[in-house]
Design a protein around this motif. Sequence first.
Motif, short mmCIF file in Angstrom:
data_model
loop_
_atom_site.label_atom_id
_atom_site.label_comp_id
_atom_site.label_asym_id
_atom_site.label_seq_id
_atom_site.Cartn_x
_atom_site.Cartn_y
_atom_site.Cartn_z
N ASP A 106 12.85 -43.36 6.98
CA ASP A 106 12.19 -43.85 8.20
C ASP A 106 11.28 -45.04 7.91
O ASP A 106 11.02 -45.87 8.78
CB ASP A 106 11.37 -42.73 8.85
CG ASP A 106 12.25 -41.63 9.43
OD1 ASP A 106 13.46 -41.89 9.62
OD2 ASP A 106 11.74 -40.53 9.67
N HIS A 107 10.79 -45.12 6.65
CA HIS A 107 9.90 -46.21 6.26
C HIS A 107 10.64 -47.56 6.24
O HIS A 107 10.05 -48.61 6.45
CB HIS A 107 9.31 -45.92 4.88
CG HIS A 107 8.36 -46.96 4.38
ND1 HIS A 107 8.50 -47.58 3.16
CD2 HIS A 107 7.26 -47.51 4.93
CE1 HIS A 107 7.53 -48.46 2.99
NE2 HIS A 107 6.77 -48.44 4.05
N PHE A 108 11.96 -47.50 5.97
CA PHE A 108 12.80 -48.70 5.99
C PHE A 108 13.82 -48.53 7.10
O PHE A 108 14.36 -47.45 7.28
CB PHE A 108 13.56 -48.87 4.66
CG PHE A 108 12.69 -48.90 3.44
CD1 PHE A 108 12.09 -50.08 3.03
CD2 PHE A 108 12.47 -47.76 2.70
CE1 PHE A 108 11.29 -50.11 1.91
CE2 PHE A 108 11.67 -47.77 1.57
CZ PHE A 108 11.08 -48.97 1.17
N SER A 109 14.11 -49.58 7.82
CA SER A 109 15.19 -49.50 8.81
C SER A 109 16.52 -49.54 8.08
O SER A 109 16.63 -50.02 6.96
CB SER A 109 15.10 -50.68 9.79
OG SER A 109 15.36 -51.90 9.12
N THR A 110 17.56 -49.01 8.73
CA THR A 110 18.90 -49.03 8.13
C THR A 110 19.33 -50.46 7.85
O THR A 110 19.85 -50.78 6.78
CB THR A 110 19.91 -48.36 9.08
OG1 THR A 110 19.47 -47.05 9.38
CG2 THR A 110 21.30 -48.31 8.46
N SER A 111 19.11 -51.33 8.83
CA SER A 111 19.49 -52.74 8.66
C SER A 111 18.69 -53.39 7.54
O SER A 111 19.20 -54.24 6.80
CB SER A 111 19.28 -53.51 9.96
OG SER A 111 17.93 -53.40 10.40
N GLY A 112 17.43 -52.96 7.37
CA GLY A 112 16.60 -53.50 6.29
C GLY A 112 17.15 -53.14 4.92
O GLY A 112 17.16 -53.96 4.00
N LEU A 113 17.62 -51.91 4.78
CA LEU A 113 18.21 -51.48 3.50
C LEU A 113 19.53 -52.21 3.24
O LEU A 113 19.81 -52.59 2.10
CB LEU A 113 18.44 -49.97 3.52
CG LEU A 113 17.16 -49.11 3.48
CD1 LEU A 113 17.50 -47.65 3.73
CD2 LEU A 113 16.42 -49.27 2.17
N VAL A 114 20.31 -52.42 4.30
CA VAL A 114 21.58 -53.16 4.14
C VAL A 114 21.31 -54.59 3.70
O VAL A 114 21.97 -55.12 2.81
CB VAL A 114 22.40 -53.13 5.45
CG1 VAL A 114 23.60 -54.07 5.36
CG2 VAL A 114 22.87 -51.72 5.77
N THR A 115 20.32 -55.25 4.32
CA THR A 115 19.97 -56.63 3.97
C THR A 115 19.53 -56.71 2.51
O THR A 115 19.90 -57.64 1.78
CB THR A 115 18.85 -57.16 4.87
OG1 THR A 115 19.23 -57.03 6.23
CG2 THR A 115 18.57 -58.64 4.59
N ARG A 116 18.76 -55.74 2.08
CA ARG A 116 18.29 -55.73 0.69
C ARG A 116 19.45 -55.61 -0.30
O ARG A 116 19.44 -56.21 -1.37
CB ARG A 116 17.30 -54.58 0.48
CG ARG A 116 15.91 -54.85 1.07
CD ARG A 116 15.11 -53.56 1.14
NE ARG A 116 13.73 -53.78 1.49
CZ ARG A 116 13.26 -53.94 2.71
NH1 ARG A 116 14.10 -53.90 3.74
NH2 ARG A 116 11.97 -54.13 2.95
N MET A 117 20.48 -54.81 0.07
CA MET A 117 21.60 -54.60 -0.84
C MET A 117 22.64 -55.72 -0.78
O MET A 117 23.55 -55.75 -1.60
CB MET A 117 22.28 -53.26 -0.54
CG MET A 117 21.41 -52.06 -0.90
SD MET A 117 22.33 -50.51 -0.80
CE MET A 117 23.50 -50.71 -2.13
#
Length: 577
Positions: A106-117
């Motif tokens: 919840d601390h990171f959005s799903t899209s935020g994790l995808v962008t990071r990867m």
Amino acid sequence: MNKTLLKSVREYKKQSVMAPLLVVLEVFMEVLIPLEMAKIIDVGIAQGDMNYIIQRGVILVVMAMLALFFGVQAGNMAAVAGAGYAKNLRHDIFYKIQEFSFHNIDHFSTSGLVTRMTTDITNVQMAYMMSIRLLARAPIMVILSWVMTLLLNKKAALLFLIVVPVLGGTLIFIAKKAHPHFIKVFDEYDVLNNSVQENVNASRVVKAFVREDYEVKKFHGISQYVYNLFTKAEKIVAWNSPVMQFVMYTVVILLVLIGGKSIIGGQMETGELTSIIVYALQIIGALMMVTFVFVMIMIAQASTDRITEVLEEVPEMQDKENAVKTVDNGEIVFNHVNFSYAGEGGNLSLKDINLHIKSGQTIGIIGGTGSAKSTLVQLIPRLYDVTGRQVKVGGVDVRDYDLKVLRDQVSMVLQKNVLFTGTIYDNIRWGDKDASEEEVKRVCRLAQADGFVQEFPDGYNTQIVQGGNNVSGGQKQRLCIARALLKKPKILILDDSTSAVDTKTDALIRKAFREEIPDTTKIIIAQRISSIEDADQIIVLDDGKVMGVGTSEELLKTNDIYREVYESQVKGGGEDE
């Protein structure tokens, strides 16, 4: 690159070290070439000695070939190191995400994790590859070229002592101005990706409400903002090239002036002046490489911070040193439990929950929207941790269990059913990867899924498309129930997981549960009274509090909330026909 990210280099350390070493050899060859050119001009051409010209020419060609060889090898090593480093970073982030609790995610959005990867790791990969090659090349080139210039002409060498610091200061100034804009850009990338993800996932809703124009307008607004931020950053960075070009041409003019006077005065040969100009171009060229890498590092720095944030996130739930490895039975105890999604001091979603569920019982949970039914059951497999007091499974606090062991014995079918790309066999075997075909079919029969699966042309080998959009909601629910049953759990939780099936199928599923898995504790969250009417105990929730516990007959006599729901559905014809 910080220490946290550099740990991911691992098996590519050799290539990461070899690349700059080969670059040094390449630079060494390139620095010697202008000296040979000077000798050819000042000795061979000046004296008309053809043998000398050929001799030095051969040496020149050998140096050029060696420089080419070292350069190609350095490029190969840097490419392997950069790609390998990116591969390891993706692995490390994905592995770390698997350890996250729901609270961490919840601390990171799903899209935020995808962008990071994706985008962020690509930026870091490019910066790393350029750094181990070009950042090794530039300082060596500058130093060796300056030493050679010093040997040829001290005045020209002193000129570089003034130029290089001025250029370095300019680069640092430009970097500091541009860096904040790049940070904002990648934060907005998360928003942009989230908009795309949301639109694609909800495409049916968008089309049903004819909201394509609204979605396009929303996307355009975010995209325009990203464009504006990038433009601001690039306008600042764009000063790099003209500043470098201006300095380069100024230096060449000054060298020609200094060298011309020296040649006229007899203190310098023409070949030496040519060499100094080449060294000047090498120094300026090296600094231009630094500016290029500098821009990459500026962009990557923002990405580095975002990746580090994920890698340094501490998983909220971690196994204790002597974690319990077995779950004895399906008994569940809520001991005056409080829970808040915000943690200590936050608004409580569950308040003083005190329950005792015996192993093997069938428990129904009913309550209005927002009564915290899903929140209650998510504490059992420890998807979230309690804020106050404790939840026990099999007589042990869930926080004392090995997480994998606990979750293997608490099978949960969530409200939002998810099927993965692959065959029906593949999806069911998520419950047990080693299960035989007969075991898969048996649990599908229990979940009333075998019938419709057999009707597919490919049966259990039918491919499920992304999101399970080629099966109906009811079919998806039954496949997810079958998947959960394959784990042979001590506790089975159905979070409103039969809402899309008809009442007859619902009844058959519950009948199969009673007959085939009597020792499994079954918790059924439902909106329909018929789904839980025959449960051993029914829990009535309202606003995060237990308002009543008992059988259907007992609650009809003692609980107004249950009676009201019962009468609205059974007497009012609210049940599915």
